[in-house]
Design a protein around this motif. Structure first.
Motif, PDB file in Angstrom:
ATOM      1  N   THR A  90       0.939  -1.333   0.027  1.00 43.39           N
ATOM      2  CA  THR A  90       0.103   0.074   0.095  1.00 43.39           C
ATOM      3  C   THR A  90       0.814   1.168  -0.091  1.00 43.39           C
ATOM      4  O   THR A  90       2.029   1.291   0.778  1.00 43.39           O
ATOM      5  CB  THR A  90      -0.831  -0.036   1.328  1.00 43.39           C
ATOM      6  OG1 THR A  90      -1.742  -1.209   1.080  1.00 43.39           O
ATOM      7  CG2 THR A  90      -1.842   1.068   1.217  1.00 43.39           C
ATOM      8  N   PHE A 108       0.793   5.873  -0.726  1.00 47.58           N
ATOM      9  CA  PHE A 108       0.003   7.019  -1.027  1.00 47.58           C
ATOM     10  C   PHE A 108       1.137   8.065  -1.266  1.00 47.58           C
ATOM     11  O   PHE A 108       2.286   8.047  -0.683  1.00 47.58           O
ATOM     12  CB  PHE A 108      -0.831   7.290   0.144  1.00 47.58           C
ATOM     13  CG  PHE A 108      -2.029   6.372   0.508  1.00 47.58           C
ATOM     14  CD1 PHE A 108      -3.154   6.157  -0.279  1.00 47.58           C
ATOM     15  CD2 PHE A 108      -1.657   5.360   1.495  1.00 47.58           C
ATOM     16  CE1 PHE A 108      -4.166   5.242   0.022  1.00 47.58           C
ATOM     17  CE2 PHE A 108      -2.380   4.761   1.841  1.00 47.58           C
ATOM     18  CZ  PHE A 108      -3.857   4.539   1.133  1.00 47.58           C
ATOM     19  N   GLY A 168      -4.965  13.904   3.514  1.00 48.36           N
ATOM     20  CA  GLY A 168      -5.065  12.425   3.160  1.00 48.36           C
ATOM     21  C   GLY A 168      -5.183  11.652   4.536  1.00 48.36           C
ATOM     22  O   GLY A 168      -5.576  10.547   4.269  1.00 48.36           O
ATOM     23  N   TRP A 205      -7.500   8.558   4.122  1.00 47.61           N
ATOM     24  CA  TRP A 205      -6.947   6.980   4.161  1.00 47.61           C
ATOM     25  C   TRP A 205      -7.297   6.290   5.441  1.00 47.61           C
ATOM     26  O   TRP A 205      -7.415   4.943   5.109  1.00 47.61           O
ATOM     27  CB  TRP A 205      -5.378   6.955   4.344  1.00 47.61           C
ATOM     28  CG  TRP A 205      -4.453   7.829   3.413  1.00 47.61           C
ATOM     29  CD1 TRP A 205      -5.050   8.151   2.067  1.00 47.61           C
ATOM     30  CD2 TRP A 205      -3.292   8.869   3.345  1.00 47.61           C
ATOM     31  NE1 TRP A 205      -4.170   8.930   1.200  1.00 47.61           N
ATOM     32  CE2 TRP A 205      -3.318   9.274   2.296  1.00 47.61           C
ATOM     33  CE3 TRP A 205      -2.467   9.191   4.429  1.00 47.61           C
ATOM     34  CZ2 TRP A 205      -2.308  10.368   1.800  1.00 47.61           C
ATOM     35  CZ3 TRP A 205      -1.443  10.077   4.220  1.00 47.61           C
ATOM     36  CH2 TRP A 205      -1.349  10.848   2.871  1.00 47.61           C
TER      37      TRP A 205
END
Length: 657
Positions: A136, A138, A149, A153
């Motif tokens: 994962t 970002f 975020g 998230w």
């Protein structure tokens, strides 16, 4: 008007490396394609296009016979695999600092951690980093977007988070992001991956902007690091963003007494020089003669600024003559160019004719011009070292393995030369074992890592042992995958101890115990083998837990008992040497490793009180083998039987007469 150019303005190591790579390939006559623009500078791109470089957006667009150059931004893993499948040559100019980020995000993802990337999600460098993430991940471009975020998230504060930054990310913005991250995520791992040159460039630009009336930031509009410089400078003074001198509005400099100039990592020195000349013209138009005479001699300042760029000190030459002490070079000027041997290479033992030949082309640095004699002294070594130093510094950051040649054995170690840079390797780091001689390394090509860099003194320390340990570890892992008892190997005796011999099996050591060296009893392994001997061994035992390997050297078929079984059956008459006495008999050596017992009743054909009445140590006697017990390793001998047989034979002969 005083003009001040930032010392760090212009090409960075990674961009310069990529542009030089393309130029070198074109100079070799190769067809070159770059995967996207190699640099965010239209003038340089136009120059490379004129030389024959072509830009492609996809690897499949590369025509057959061409070389594809991957730019300093790097690419995703999928693109790397795509290139590997194509029948084309590839030259990878990915910046070492970017490669380091690729490794970090891949490792952190494999460890199950969430990766956060500070950077512009549209930038090719960030897209390449994302393409190396294995879990994962970002991206956030600013501290404000990071806060948004975190809400979006929705992973917990205890989550395992690892954070990296684009190499050209704003240092100030990075600090703001770190404050937020440290408050939110208690288990965050922070990797400071902003390039040192980027950080220095931004810091210097900010300091300059604080003291100047105006700033000019030069660079391509697509350049991330140039945009960051503009952002930093704009906070403190009037700032102009320009790609070339033509874009600078002259009317804005009326009343400006102190002008600062900086440039992004993709800006060539020629553009900075062009802007300096333009500013000289502007200065003449906006200042009066009185101002020019007041102490600021602009012509001198311009010349000093141009010198700091080193653009006029580098020349390209062709070798036209070679002597034992120097190389004569044509650099396209009236003066004759020459390169002394000491300025050609860092190797004090090298010879000029081994290094170059007539017609060779090389980049050189002007050291001294003698107009009276019409000569220019040049240096290749210093230019190579200047280029190589940045690569050596990057290699220390990345723990990259470098290859060099050992040119000197000095007190406390050796000197190796790589990329024109002299690297000191201490004796403790030069060989796998401290007992190995350093002289054996002289003139040899060696692999090593940089373990210490002194940027101020431009000195670096390397380690060969570090690389050797890694190689030995890999060899050991490969050995243990296939090792099994009874398997045979050819090895070299590495060292001897009182209890055995250590054998190098090719990266991993095993030991032959002294009892396994010979079927006969020996006092020291040196009676059988010496250091450096090649030996054929087999595995007797393996201890996987302790990593120990027991080796066998003596062969079962060479056992003296096997020899006895084959060559000395019961009834064989042998010449044996008396080696020991007891009250019940004497021991005599039949062959090395086997002693037989002559019982006291079998020593003579008459009664004796003790063996010493007939025998003495060292005496050779004839005896017959009367019995062999292979299980208990016992042999019985008889002298008496031979004597009685001899008497019977003599009696028979007498009767016949």
């Amino acid at each position: 008007m005083k003009i001040e150019v930032a010392k760090s303005a212009g090409f960075c190591f990674g961009v310069n490396r990529a542009v030089t790579l393309v130029e070198d390939l074109l100079r070799q006559g190769k067809k070159v394609c770059t995967l996207g623009p190699i640099i965010h500078n239209p003038q340089t791109l136009a120059h490379l296009e004129k030389l024959g470089a072509r830009i492609v957006e996809e690897p499949e667009q590369v025509p057959p016979g061409s070389t594809l150059v991957v730019r300093s931004h790097g690419v995703s893993r999928s693109v790397e695999e795509q290139i590997a499948r194509l029948p084309i040559e590839c030259a990878d100019a990915t910046c070492p600092f970017v490669e380091k980020i690729h490794r970090i995000v891949a490792e952190q993802g494999q460890a199950g951690r969430i990766v956060l990337i500070a950077g512009n999600p549209e930038h090719p460098e960030v897209q390449g980093i994302l393409g190396h993430c294995t879990g994962t991940a970002f991206v956030f471009p600013t501290a404000k977007e990071l806060e948004k975020g975190i809400e979006r998230w929705q992973f917990s504060q205890n989550s395992a988070v690892s954070v990296v930054a684009q190499t050209t990310f704003s240092v100030a913005e990075w600090r703001n992001c770190l404050e937020i991250l440290k408050k939110v995520y208690t288990n965050a791992k922070i990797f400071d991956t902003i390039c040192n040159a980027t950080a220095s460039r931004q810091s210097e630009a900010e300091s300059l902007a604080c003291t100047c009336d105006a700033m000019i930031v030069l660079g391509g509009r697509q350049s991330s690091n140039t945009a960051k410089l503009y952002e930093v400078c704009s906070r403190h003074t009037q700032t102009i963003f320009a790609q070339s001198a033509a874009e600078i509005p002259r009317e804005l400099f009326a009343g400006v007494h102190h002008l600062g100039i900086t440039a992004g990592a993709s800006t060539p020195a020629s553009i900075i020089k062009e802007v300096l000349v333009t500013m000289a013209e502007i200065n003449e138009g906006v200042h009066s003669p009185e101002t020019a005479e007041s102490g600021d001699n602009f012509a001198e300042m311009l010349e000093e600024s141009l010198k700091s760029l080193n653009t006029d000190e580098k020349v390209h030459g062709i070798v036209v003559g070679i002597t034992p002490t120097e190389v004569l070079v044509d650099v396209g000027r009236k003066q004759s160019g020459f390169v002394p041997l000491s300025e050609l290479t860092a190797d004090p033992g090298a010879k000029t004719d081994d290094l170059v030949k007539i017609g060779d082309e090389m980049d050189l640095l002007i050291m001294r011009t003698n107009d009276q004699e019409g000569t220019i002294m040049l240096s290749k070594r210093r230019l190579d070292a200047a280029k190589g130093w940045d690569e050596v510094v990057a290699a220390e950051e990345n723990q990259e393995i470098l290859t060099g040649t050992v040119v000197e054995v000095v007190k406390g170690g050796v000197i190796a030369v790589t990329k024109g840079v002299r690297i000191f390797i201490p004796a403790s780091q030069a060989t796998a074992s401290r007992s190995d001689p350093l002289d054996a390394l002289l003139k040899k090509e060696v692999d090593f890592r940089i373990i210490e860099v002194n940027r101020g003194r431009r000195r670096a320390v390397g380690s060969i042992r570090s690389v050797l340990k890694d190689q030995q570890k890999k060899l050991a892992e490969k050995f243990w995958e296939t090792a099994e008892e009874g398997k045979e190997y050819d090895g070299v005796v590495k060292s001897l101890t009182s209890y055995g011999a250590f054998v190098d099996l090719g990266g991993i050591d095993g030991m032959i115990h002294i009892s396994e060296l010979s079927w006969t009893r020996i006092k020291h392994p040196s009676e059988v083998v010496s250091v450096g001997d090649k030996v054929h061994v087999y595995i007797k035992g393996l201890d996987h837990e302790k990593g120990k390997i027991s080796l066998g050297y003596k062969r079962p078929e060479d056992s003296p008992w096997e020899v006895l079984k084959r060559d000395y059956p019961v009834g064989t008459v042998v010449e044996a040497t008396v080696v020991g006495m007891t009250t019940f008999g004497a021991f005599a050596r039949i062959i090395p490793g086997i002693d037989g017992l002559i019982h006291i009743s079998q020593i003579a054909d008459h009664r004796i009180e003790k063996p010493q009445d007939e025998l003495q140590i060292g005496q050779t006697v004839k005896a017959v083998i009367t019995d062999i017990d292979f299980d208990r390793h016992r042999v019985s001998l008889s002298i008496r039987q031979l004597l009685e047989n001899s008497e019977e034979s003599n009696t028979a002969d007498e009767s016949a007469e």
